[in-house]
Design an enzyme around this catalytic site. Structure first.
Site, PDB file in Angstrom:
ATOM      1  N   SER A  55       2.331  12.419  10.427  1.00 43.40           N
ATOM      2  CA  SER A  55       2.949  11.169   9.970  1.00 43.40           C
ATOM      3  C   SER A  55       4.270  11.488   9.256  1.00 43.40           C
ATOM      4  CB  SER A  55       1.963  10.399   9.085  1.00 43.40           C
ATOM      5  OG  SER A  55       2.401   9.079   8.892  1.00 43.40           O
ATOM      6  N   ASP A 113      -2.441   4.893  17.824  1.00 42.67           N
ATOM      7  CA  ASP A 113      -1.658   4.850  16.591  1.00 42.67           C
ATOM      8  C   ASP A 113      -0.828   3.562  16.527  1.00 42.67           C
ATOM      9  OD1 ASP A 113       0.081   5.323  14.437  1.00 42.67           O
ATOM     10  OD2 ASP A 113       0.252   7.446  14.906  1.00 42.67           O
ATOM     11  N   HIS A 141      -3.971   5.631  13.636  1.00 43.14           N
ATOM     12  CA  HIS A 141      -3.073   6.611  13.021  1.00 43.14           C
ATOM     13  C   HIS A 141      -3.846   7.689  12.267  1.00 43.14           C
ATOM     14  CE1 HIS A 141       0.788   7.827  11.282  1.00 43.14           C
ATOM     15  NE2 HIS A 141       0.281   7.730  10.073  1.00 43.14           N
TER      16      HIS A 141
END
Lengths: 406, 406
Positions: free
Chosen positions: B187, B351, B386
């Site tokens: 991320s 995601d 995610h």
């Protein structure tokens, strides 16, 4: 200008108070004449008892119609609207309106919902988001409680999607209509369409549902909670007691920004904005207040919507959506089993609010398994995500026309 | 307990003030011994000049290491953390810690990031979200400005992902390390990994990026704006001037709810909650305050995170993420062209924060086109969206091990 019916379920086909006087000039025209001019009408119920047992007096709901009801009264189609929408589905109030109703691409003479053939009814819901919009007539927390002479605020009864349908049923009954060729809606409108199919299987010949699902899935329940949160953070919200005082405009605007963005898609953001700055010379790296173009657009779009919306109505809509399961019981399976009509499902493949993998794709299988005729098309998919179901519904026009002809 | 280095880039391998005294008991152990016990260390810089020209004095950043640096100092791997994460990537501070660091499944003896072979460094960023977490050491708006003796608040300079990398570079330099076998992050950590690859191509042998992208795409810029909005709505935020007063806990909690839900997926919501009520007997239809289980969970999870987080740090992190383009210039193409290393991309197919269709799938093509060796796997995809990139990174373990071995 506006008279109140006093009989339960009476109709008064009038104009909207003093707020849209121009529309009254066209009051004598047939609804959706060839020039597409429409008028807002008002349906009134002296009292309505909610599914939860609450009482709402003086219920008033706006509605429009396009086309003519035939003598047999069996050519009607009902349109139910989305979360931030209203009954203005087609045509214009005045020839120079900037835009027609939201599904004008499929409603009109020779269009899939052919007004030469069908009588199309479109109604505002209870607790419509935008009671300050002169083209919306609704009853909700911002309405005056006749028992107190003051706005209901958070004392308004909780309402469900089934309550929206019940009020629409009273409207349709008042017109002498016993058969609906279809109930069609997008997003929250699709929830109402499913509910109509389950509650009135003898009456509903077809269900047409775009960008929605047969229940609020748990992830959506969470998102709806987050949509509502900014309103409650705004100190002006004051537990819903803000009428006649400073209103929670900032919180409402942030809530509407969430709805706006969630209903779209990265493809739209890429095409519309890219990484452009909001203002030349104001690099977002240079100051916390310097924005990207998409941020400024969201702020502006939401402020415009907030100006005609009501924060408490937003919260009641969130609750109505969160609690939705087709049939308004505990079991989705039981609710769906009540639907006997053929069903046309029109999801957008890129929908982030009602992802088709979670909603319409498995729903297609469930309905087929229980014996319904099901048509399915993702042809509306473009770049707007959920909003494709509003803006690009015309791409499913042929499918809709064929489904209605069967 | 904590001494300050006074030389630029000095290191003090100490414990965290008085807040985690127990960790000091293990101060004499080698980092990540066989029992997985680690210690937090602190890297200090007397002064750091940001990419925007701001000055931050007394920069302090926490870091951990696992494994041993070899004599050639060429076996190091740097781990960079995600938005709400910190440098605790592996091991435990105490044997009875409830859980080890977030990527413990791939870091340790015999694991893909094999501590028998590699010296793994993991560092806190500037403006880390959680300055109140006893295991985080960071410098940001909540830190004392030595010039005023008061917290910076919103006078803290805007920082970029490149600033995070520059401080990490000073840390790595201070250890005498001239080669990194890999920089790996998930991320926001992946943004740092790309930035490392672009800024220090001579030093970075491999880039490993999970659940991220090479820039903040416009849709994400919009979402980050919305993540931040609840903080600004909380009257306690007071334009960032709240230290020593009532803090904007409610706004921060709502912001963290947004992060929490956005980082997950409807598959998780279905599996974890379904449409369960928060409390037996409290039907969400019966009262506005009655919740579904997922709502109550979000409230509780966010309140826990808010207790160790800082609202202004959240806003600075939002800005750092919004402004990110690999290379920290205007052109993504130019930034990517600076990356010479082989790149391993590890997205989750589900995601919603960095959708692979928008991010890692086109990035794979771009990197291959410019001549990079690229490996790509979506093997981490499970039900968490995610968050699969944190929880399920072990599913990409073999791919990571093979990539490091090449």
């Amino acid at each position: 200008m506006l008279m109140r019916g006093v009989v339960r379920g009476s109709i008064w086909s009038g104009c909207i108070g003093g707020l849209a006087m121009a529309a009254c000039l066209f009051g004598a025209l047939p609804a959706l004449a060839l020039d597409g001019i429409v008028e807002k009408k008002v349906f009134e119920m002296p009292s309505y008892t909610t599914t939860g047992g609450g009482t709402i007096k003086n219920v008033r709901i706006g509605w429009e119609s396009y086309g003519k009801l035939n003598d047999a009264k069996d050519n009607a189609i009902l349109i139910t609207h989305f979360f931030s929408g209203n009954s203005h589905a087609a045509g214009k109030y005045k020839a120079d309106d900037a835009a027609p109703g939201y599904w004008d691409s499929i409603i009109g003479p020779g269009k899939p919902l052919d007004t030469d053939k069908y009588f199309i009814i479109s109604s505002d819901t209870l607790v419509n988001l935008s009671p300050k919009d002169p083209n919306v007539v609704t009853t909700g927390p911002a309405s005056i409680n006749p028992d107190t002479g003051k706005p209901y605020g958070m004392s308004f009864p909780i309402v469900t999607i089934q309550d929206f349908v019940n009020v629409q049923k009273a409207l349709v009954d008042s017109l002498g209509i016993k058969t609906l060729q279809a109930v069609m809606g997008g997003s929250m409108g699709s929830l109402q369409a499913f509910e109509w199919g389950a509650d009135h299987p003898e009456m509903v010949k077809r269900v047409i549902a775009a960008i929605g699902g047969p229940e609020a899935d748990p992830f959506l329940i969470g998102w709806l909670n987050l949509w509502a949160a900014p309103i409650k953070l705004d100190p002006n919200w004051n537990n819903g007691d803000y009428y006649g005082k400073a209103e929670p405009k900032a919180g409402l605007a942030e809530a509407l920004k969430l709805v706006t963005l969630h209903a779209r898609h990265w493809k739209w953001a890429d095409a519309a904005f890219g990484r452009k700055w909001a203002e030349d010379g104001k690099d977002p790296k240079a100051a916390m207040g310097n924005q990207y173009a998409i941020e400024a657009w969201l702020d502006k779009a939401a402020a415009g919507r907030a100006a005609v919306s009501d924060a408490n109505h937003f919260l009641y809509l969130v609750k109505a959506n969160q609690t939705f399961v087709t049939g308004n019981g505990a079991s989705l399976e039981d609710g769906l089993a009540k639907i006997k009509a053929p069903v046309l499902l029109i999801p957008s493949a890129d929908d982030l609010v009602f992802p088709p993998d979670r909603n319409m794709r498995p729903l297609k299988e469930r309905l087929e398994k229980q014996g319904n005729v099901v048509e399915y098309t993702e042809s509306i998919t473009s770049t707007l995500g959920h909003l494709d179901g509003v803006v690009n519904i015309g791409k499913a026009g042929d499918t809709i026309a064929q489904f209605l002809a069967k």
